[in-house]
Design a protein around this motif. Structure first.
Motif, short mmCIF file in Angstrom:
data_model
loop_
_atom_site.label_atom_id
_atom_site.label_comp_id
_atom_site.label_asym_id
_atom_site.label_seq_id
_atom_site.Cartn_x
_atom_site.Cartn_y
_atom_site.Cartn_z
N LEU A 63 2.73 -33.10 -21.38
CA LEU A 63 3.05 -33.61 -22.71
C LEU A 63 1.81 -33.92 -23.53
CD1 LEU A 63 5.86 -36.08 -21.60
CD2 LEU A 63 6.21 -34.13 -23.14
N PHE A 64 0.88 -34.67 -22.92
CA PHE A 64 -0.28 -35.20 -23.65
C PHE A 64 -1.55 -34.99 -22.82
CE2 PHE A 64 3.41 -38.11 -24.52
CZ PHE A 64 3.74 -37.56 -25.75
N PRO A 65 -1.98 -33.75 -22.65
CA PRO A 65 -3.16 -33.47 -21.80
C PRO A 65 -4.42 -34.13 -22.32
CG PRO A 65 -2.56 -31.56 -23.13
CD PRO A 65 -1.44 -32.54 -23.28
N GLY A 66 -5.26 -34.56 -21.38
CA GLY A 66 -6.54 -35.16 -21.75
C GLY A 66 -6.48 -36.64 -22.04
N THR A 67 -5.27 -37.21 -22.07
CA THR A 67 -5.14 -38.63 -22.35
C THR A 67 -5.17 -39.44 -21.05
OG1 THR A 67 -2.73 -38.51 -22.27
CG2 THR A 67 -3.78 -38.20 -24.42
N SER A 68 -5.39 -40.72 -21.19
CA SER A 68 -5.39 -41.64 -20.06
C SER A 68 -4.95 -43.00 -20.57
CB SER A 68 -6.80 -41.75 -19.45
OG SER A 68 -6.91 -42.89 -18.63
N VAL A 69 -4.23 -43.74 -19.74
CA VAL A 69 -3.73 -45.04 -20.19
C VAL A 69 -4.85 -46.04 -20.44
CG1 VAL A 69 -1.48 -44.78 -19.12
CG2 VAL A 69 -3.35 -45.78 -17.81
N ILE A 70 -6.05 -45.78 -19.94
CA ILE A 70 -7.14 -46.73 -20.17
C ILE A 70 -8.08 -46.29 -21.29
CG2 ILE A 70 -7.10 -47.87 -17.92
CD1 ILE A 70 -9.21 -45.99 -16.95
N ILE A 397 -0.93 -44.80 -25.62
CA ILE A 397 -2.27 -44.39 -26.05
C ILE A 397 -2.21 -43.13 -26.90
CG2 ILE A 397 -2.76 -43.12 -23.91
CD1 ILE A 397 -5.22 -44.93 -26.32
N THR A 398 -1.27 -42.25 -26.61
CA THR A 398 -1.13 -41.04 -27.43
C THR A 398 -0.77 -41.42 -28.86
OG1 THR A 398 -0.46 -39.70 -25.53
CG2 THR A 398 0.11 -38.88 -27.72
N ARG A 399 0.13 -42.35 -29.01
CA ARG A 399 0.53 -42.80 -30.35
C ARG A 399 -0.66 -43.42 -31.08
NH1 ARG A 399 5.72 -46.70 -30.75
NH2 ARG A 399 4.34 -47.95 -29.45
N ARG A 400 -1.51 -44.16 -30.36
CA ARG A 400 -2.71 -44.73 -30.96
C ARG A 400 -3.67 -43.61 -31.39
NH1 ARG A 400 -5.23 -48.78 -33.65
NH2 ARG A 400 -5.59 -46.93 -34.90
N HIS A 401 -3.84 -42.61 -30.54
CA HIS A 401 -4.71 -41.48 -30.89
C HIS A 401 -4.17 -40.74 -32.11
CE1 HIS A 401 -7.27 -42.17 -27.61
NE2 HIS A 401 -6.86 -41.27 -26.75
N LEU A 402 -2.86 -40.53 -32.16
CA LEU A 402 -2.27 -39.81 -33.29
C LEU A 402 -2.39 -40.61 -34.58
CD1 LEU A 402 0.89 -38.31 -31.53
CD2 LEU A 402 -1.16 -37.07 -32.28
N ALA A 403 -2.33 -41.93 -34.46
CA ALA A 403 -2.54 -42.78 -35.65
C ALA A 403 -3.98 -42.66 -36.13
CB ALA A 403 -2.21 -44.24 -35.31
#
Length: 412
Positions: A63-70, A397-403
């Motif tokens: 779904l969201f490659p390259g992301t991490s919860v931290i 974190i994906t939502r934060r990145h997209l924002a």
């Protein structure tokens, strides 16, 4: 008799969010159970008590490659490479490179300290894990880091990188070129991110930076939900109010493969949450904690109420397993057996039963052995809630990145 209104936007477990939770007969006991469950749904993803983290991560990577919860903020993906580019070109000795990189990164943290999501904002120079170690795999996944290996491998290879960079190959046309092995970072970064960006103290992307990151996503992960959301600014704006990816208002317009993936993720999230409720209920019973026992008993009953609307009953689980393993992460046979066994109990009306308690207990004991919380000497380690966070596949974190991406694009 209660009835749960079916909705295309059901979150994990088929239980609707507070804004749309409707009990048609206003049954007080049912309302109390649903309130308890909704409170538990608010907990973040936490410990993986039942060994399903590999499945979660396989779906998250699709779904969201390259992301991490931290991870925290998107611009770190560019500021950190710029820092290393400058160090590579400096006269810092190879043997001092890693320590100098640490000091420069701590100095960067100081300049970013007023920014939301800045590393070391609270811990300062006592920070145990630097942002570079958190973002390293993501930078490679997005094609920003061009070199294989770990961060430590990179530090160890600095002398060789510099040597390769200084030796140029003469081409037949008289031009010169660099050794391919000398490439460590995307060729555009040096011009895209000026050295002054490290001094500005800002985690806000410029328009050019935002467009670059979006293009990297499109090049390296073209058929992912991450890219589909990022390609349209209306979709980007609508991410802010979507509590889970399957609640995005335009999800029904996504390409069919993405809708299938998100639906598998939604159903597994719900199934996993039910197992976590049984796990905590079993621990409450084993520890004699009557208040917790009642809480989890009510929550599990509410979860069971939502099963018919959740889609778990007619879920094609064979296609789910095929989807999971597309990420190149084979699922261990025992993990698959556990999930299949739990699904069977749910479908046959035995989610709240001695069999379900035995299943989660046996699973946790097999994973933790002597550290199992079910052992008498370890029961006091259970704090009353563990592993209850609903799987959202790094959506936070994906939502934060997209924002951050949207803010940068709007800066144009």
């Amino acid at each position: 008799m209660r009835d749960v209104r079916s909705s295309p936007h059901l979150p994990a477990g088929g239980i609707e969010m507070p804004s749309s939770l409707t009990w048609l007969d206003h049954d007080a006991a049912a309302h109390a159970r649903s309130t308890t469950l909704l409170a538990l749904l608010d907990q973040p993803e936490t410990r993986d008590e039942l060994g399903i983290g590999g499945i979660r991560d396989a779906l998250s990577d699709q779904l969201f490659p390259g992301t991490s919860v931290i991870q925290t903020r998107l611009r770190y993906m560019l500021l950190l490479p710029r820092l290393f580019i400058g160090l590579e070109a400096s006269k810092v000795r190879a043997r001092d490179f890693a320590e100098r990189a640490r000091q420069d990164e701590l100095a960067l943290n100081d300049r970013l300290a007023d920014e939301e999501g800045a590393f070391g904002r609270d811990s300062g120079h006592n920070l145990k894990r630097l942002a570079s170690s958190v973002y390293w795999a993501g930078m490679r996944s997005w094609g920003i880091l061009a070199r294989p290996g770990s961060q430590q491998d990179y530090f160890s290879a600095i002398a060789q990188i510099r040597s390769d960079r200084s030796s140029k190959l003469a081409r037949d046309d008289g031009m010169e070129d660099l050794e391919p092995t000398a490439q460590t970072w995307h060729a555009s970064l040096e011009k895209l991110v000026a050295p002054s960006a490290l001094e500005e103290g800002s985690l806000s992307l410029t328009a050019e930076e935002a467009r670059f990151i979006r293009e990297q996503w499109k090049i390296h992960h073209p058929h992912t939900l991450l890219v589909w959301l990022a390609q349209d600014e209306v979709r980007l704006k609508e991410c802010a109010d979507a509590r889970f990816p399957w609640l995005h208002p335009q999800m029904s317009t996504a390409p069919q493969p993405l809708r299938d993936l998100v639906e598998h993720a939604r159903r597994f999230s719900g199934l996993a949450h039910g197992a976590a409720l049984v796990y905590n209920l079993a621990l409450a019973e084993a520890s004699g904690n009557e208040d917790r026992r009642k809480e989890y008993s009510h929550a599990l009953a509410a979860w069971i109420d939502g099963v018919p609307a959740s889609g778990i009953g007619d879920w094609n689980v064979e296609r789910f397993w095929e989807q999971v393993e597309r990420a190149g992460r084979p699922v261990h046979a025992r993990t698959r057996e556990f999930v299949d066994a739990w699904l069977k109990l749910v479908r046959t009306g035995h989610a709240d039963s001695p069999q379900s308690r035995k299943l989660v207990r046996d699973r946790e004991c097999a994973l933790k052995r002597n550290l199992s919380r079910f052992k008498a000497e370890n029961l006091d380690r259970w704090g009353g809630a563990s592993g209850l966070g609903v799987l959202n596949y790094r959506w936070g974190i994906t939502r934060r990145h997209l924002a951050d991406l949207l803010h940068g694009l709007e800066a144009a």
